[in-house]
Structures are given as structure tokens and as C-alpha cells.
Design a protein around this motif. Structure first.
Motif, short mmCIF file in Angstrom:
data_model
loop_
_atom_site.label_atom_id
_atom_site.label_comp_id
_atom_site.label_asym_id
_atom_site.label_seq_id
_atom_site.Cartn_x
_atom_site.Cartn_y
_atom_site.Cartn_z
N UNK A 1 6.52 -5.62 18.29
CA UNK A 1 6.21 -6.22 16.98
C UNK A 1 5.82 -7.67 17.23
N UNK A 2 4.60 -8.03 16.85
CA UNK A 2 4.11 -9.39 17.12
C UNK A 2 4.24 -10.33 15.93
N UNK A 3 4.23 -9.77 14.72
CA UNK A 3 4.29 -10.64 13.54
C UNK A 3 4.67 -9.81 12.32
N UNK A 4 5.51 -10.42 11.44
CA UNK A 4 5.89 -9.80 10.18
C UNK A 4 5.70 -10.83 9.08
N UNK A 5 5.01 -10.45 8.01
CA UNK A 5 4.75 -11.37 6.90
C UNK A 5 5.07 -10.67 5.59
N UNK A 6 5.95 -11.28 4.79
CA UNK A 6 6.17 -10.83 3.42
C UNK A 6 4.98 -11.27 2.59
N UNK A 7 4.33 -10.33 1.96
CA UNK A 7 3.09 -10.65 1.26
C UNK A 7 3.35 -11.09 -0.18
N UNK A 8 4.07 -10.26 -0.94
CA UNK A 8 4.34 -10.57 -2.35
C UNK A 8 5.80 -10.28 -2.65
N UNK A 9 6.39 -11.19 -3.43
CA UNK A 9 7.74 -10.99 -3.98
C UNK A 9 7.60 -11.11 -5.48
N UNK B 1 6.42 -6.36 -0.86
CA UNK B 1 5.58 -5.65 0.12
C UNK B 1 5.32 -6.57 1.29
N UNK B 2 4.94 -5.99 2.41
CA UNK B 2 4.80 -6.77 3.63
C UNK B 2 3.68 -6.19 4.49
N UNK B 3 3.36 -6.91 5.54
CA UNK B 3 2.39 -6.47 6.53
C UNK B 3 2.98 -6.74 7.90
N UNK B 4 2.85 -5.74 8.81
CA UNK B 4 3.44 -5.83 10.14
C UNK B 4 2.32 -5.68 11.17
N UNK B 5 2.30 -6.58 12.14
CA UNK B 5 1.34 -6.52 13.25
C UNK B 5 2.09 -6.01 14.49
N UNK B 6 1.55 -4.96 15.11
CA UNK B 6 2.25 -4.34 16.23
C UNK B 6 1.23 -3.74 17.19
N UNK B 7 1.72 -3.41 18.37
CA UNK B 7 0.89 -2.75 19.37
C UNK B 7 1.78 -1.92 20.29
N UNK B 8 1.17 -0.91 20.91
CA UNK B 8 1.90 -0.04 21.84
C UNK B 8 1.85 -0.64 23.24
N UNK B 9 3.00 -0.80 23.85
CA UNK B 9 3.08 -1.33 25.21
C UNK B 9 3.45 -0.24 26.22
N UNK B 10 4.00 0.86 25.72
CA UNK B 10 4.35 1.98 26.60
C UNK B 10 3.94 3.26 25.87
#
Length: 327
Positions: A155-163, A85-94
Motif C-alpha cells: 500500500x503506497x498511499x491512502x486518502x480520505x476523499x469525502x467526509x 469514502x476513500x481512495x487507495x493506491x497499491x501495487x503487487x510486489x509478489x
């Protein structure tokens, strides 16, 4: 009737005026359509729209948001099943692209992230998925940022949380880790024993060397002491012999002077010599290691006569003058 129409007109006008005013909060943006087509974008603050013609179709924040990716099953390159599972940090620019280029932005991003994670995990073996997590995060960030750019998303950051491997794999990994720990413990123990043996051997060798050096020094000192003692003893014996020779010479000189000054002393000297000779025989006979000495009585007068000649020679004036002295 006129009053009623006036009230209706005022009500409609008031509602129209109220509907034309839009307040947008800071950090948000609003999309407005006019007669079904895109018209404009409203920014933070007080905004006005045309009643009955303009319609607000999309309102969303432009601040950074978090997309939580649920756990999913993946297959690694060595055919091991894991859940990631992962967590993604993002924002709308347009905002316009985010609304018109994709129907459901969040669902599209979730499926895109899941697909990309499966693709990246399938290229790695199980052991590398744990050690190359930072590298995987960088690859996912780059690929997702490129894929979501047409949607007006950054997309500003992607982190794999658990493997999480499967239960069977976890048990195998635990057994492997236990074996590895035992192996390391055995290696450390053997290295410690080896170091101990080496240090013990070095200590014994150094002790033997020091003991040998000490014995060598002691032997040298003892030899030097014995040599010094022999030298001192020889010097003492030499000095004793010198003193005896000097004493004998002095005695002979005194006897010679006495004989020269007193002629009657020769008979007394002959008597003393004969008495000393007899006393010597008595001592030899009475000692513990006594020996039997045979003497012919007929030779006694001859012996006494020989002693008398020695005394006569000693009374010669030239005899006393040639007595050597030791230095």
C-alpha cells in the motif's frame, strides 16, 4: 492416408509450437502451473512453456493501481452518523502470494479498507474527523500495509476523499458556524470601537497637553515681555529724571552766572517769579478740575520777599559751584 496423417501431425505440431510461445508485456507478470502445481513466473518479453503440461493461471500488472472505496456509513465517538469514502493506491510486489494467499485480492482489500476506516472513525469525535484527516491517512496507510503484506501487496498511499455528515448534523453545523461568525463579527466590532475610543481619548489628551503647554509658553512670554516693558519704562523714567535734574542744574548755573555778572537782573528775576506764581494760580483756576485756592493778600509781599531771599541765595557764588550733576 499417409498425407492426411502428415497434415494432422503438422497441424498439431504447429499448434503446440504456437502454444509454447508466450509474450509478456512490460510491467506485467504471468504465473505458470504444471500439472496443477506452481511451476514458474514469466517476466516481460518472450517466454516458452511446455505444451499440454504448463498452464497460465494468473496474469496481472505489477504497476501501481487505484482502488476506489465506495461511500460507507460510520459512527463517530460522539454518536454522529457520517459517510466516508476513500481512495487507495497499491501495487503487487509478489505475484505468487497475490494469487495463492487470497482468492479475490481486490474484494479482500476493499473490505479490509472499509473495516479499517470504520474502526478509525469510531475512535474520533466529529470535529476531529475534519482536522485530523492527515493523521487518519497515515494510520490507515500503516495498518493496511501491515495487513496486506501476506498477500504480496504494497500500500503506497491512502486518502480520505469525502467526509459527509447527515443532513441534520449539517444543518446544526451551519447554524453553529453562523453563530460563530456573528460572535467573531461582534468581537471585531467591539474591538474596533474600543480602539477608536482609545485613540480618540489619546488624541484629546495629547491635544489638551499641547494646548496647556502652548498657554504656559504664551503666559511665560507675556510675563517676560511685561517684565521687559517695566524695566524699559523704569529705565526711561530714570533717564528722564536724570535729564531733568541735569537741565535744572544747568538752568540754575546759568541763572547764577547771570546774577553774578549783571546785578540789575535780580529785580527782573523777582518780577518773573512773581508773574509765574500768579500765572500758576490763573491756570489752576481755569482748569476743568479746578479747585478754589484761598490766598491772603497780606501774605503776597511776604511771599515775594521769600522768593527774593531765594534769588539772593542763588546769586551767591558758592551756590552755583555746589550744584550736583547726575551721571
Amino acid at each position: 492416408m499417409e498425407n492426411l496423417l502428415l497434415l494432422v501431425f503438422l497441424a498439431l505440431g504447429g499448434s503446440a509450437v504456437a502454444g509454447s510461445v508466450r509474450v509478456v508485456n512490460q510491467g506485467n507478470e504471468v504465473l505458470v502451473e504444471r500439472l496443477g502445481s506452481y511451476n514458474k513466473k514469466l517476466g516481460p518479453g518472450l517466454n516458452f512453456v511446455v505444451p499440454f503440461l504448463d498452464k497460465i493461471v494468473y496474469q496481472q500488472t505489477i504497476r501501481e493501481k487505484v482502488l476506489d472505496i465506495p461511500p460507507q456509513k460510520c459512527i463517530t465517538r460522539d454518536n454522529v452518523g457520517i459517510e466516508v469514502d476513500a481512495v487507495v493506491y497499491w501495487r503487487i510486489v509478489d505475484m505468487e502470494k497475490a494469487w495463492y494467499k487470497v482468492e479475490n485480492l481486490q474484494a479482500a482489500m476493499t473490505n479490509l479498507v472499509l473495516t479499517q476506516i470504520r474502526s478509525e472513525m469510531g475512535q474520533l469525535e466529529l470535529d476531529k474527523t475534519f482536522t485530523a484527516r492527515a493523521q487518519i491517512n497515515e494510520i490507515l496507510l500503516r495498518e493496511l500495509d501491515i495487513a496486506t503484506d501476506p498477500w504480496g501487496v504494497k500500500i503506497t498511499r491512502v486518502e480520505l476523499r469525502d467526509i459527509v455528515p447527515s443532513q441534520t448534523v449539517r444543518e446544526s453545523m451551519e447554524l453553529q458556524m453562523a453563530a460563530e461568525r456573528r460572535r467573531r463579527a461582534a468581537i471585531l466590532t467591539s474591538e474596533g470601537e474600543r480602539e477608536s475610543a482609545v485613540n480618540t481619548a489619546k488624541g484629546k489628551a495629547e491635544a489638551q497637553i499641547l494646548d496647556a503647554e502652548a498657554r504656559q509658553k504664551a503666559t511665560i512670554l507675556q510675563a517676560e515681555a511685561e517684565q521687559q516693558a517695566i524695566i524699559l519704562q523704569a529705565q526711561a523714567e530714570r533717564q528722564q529724571q536724570v535729564l531733568k535734574a541735569q537741565a535744572t542744574a544747568e538752568a540754575l548755573k546759568i541763572i547764577t552766572n547771570t546774577l553774578n555778572s549783571q546785578p540789575g537782573a535780580q529785580e527782573a528775576l523777582q518780577f518773573l517769579l512773581a508773574q509765574s506764581y500768579l500765572d500758576m494760580g490763573t491756570k489752576i483756576g481755569s482748569s476743568d478740575s479746578s479747585k478754589v485756592m484761598f490766598m491772603d493778600p497780606r501774605t503776597i509781599p511776604a511771599t515775594l520777599e521769600g522768593m527774593r531771599s531765594i534769588v539772593a541765595d542763588a546769586s551767591n557764588p558758592s551756590f552755583g559751584g555746589d550744584v550736583p550733576r547726575s551721571s
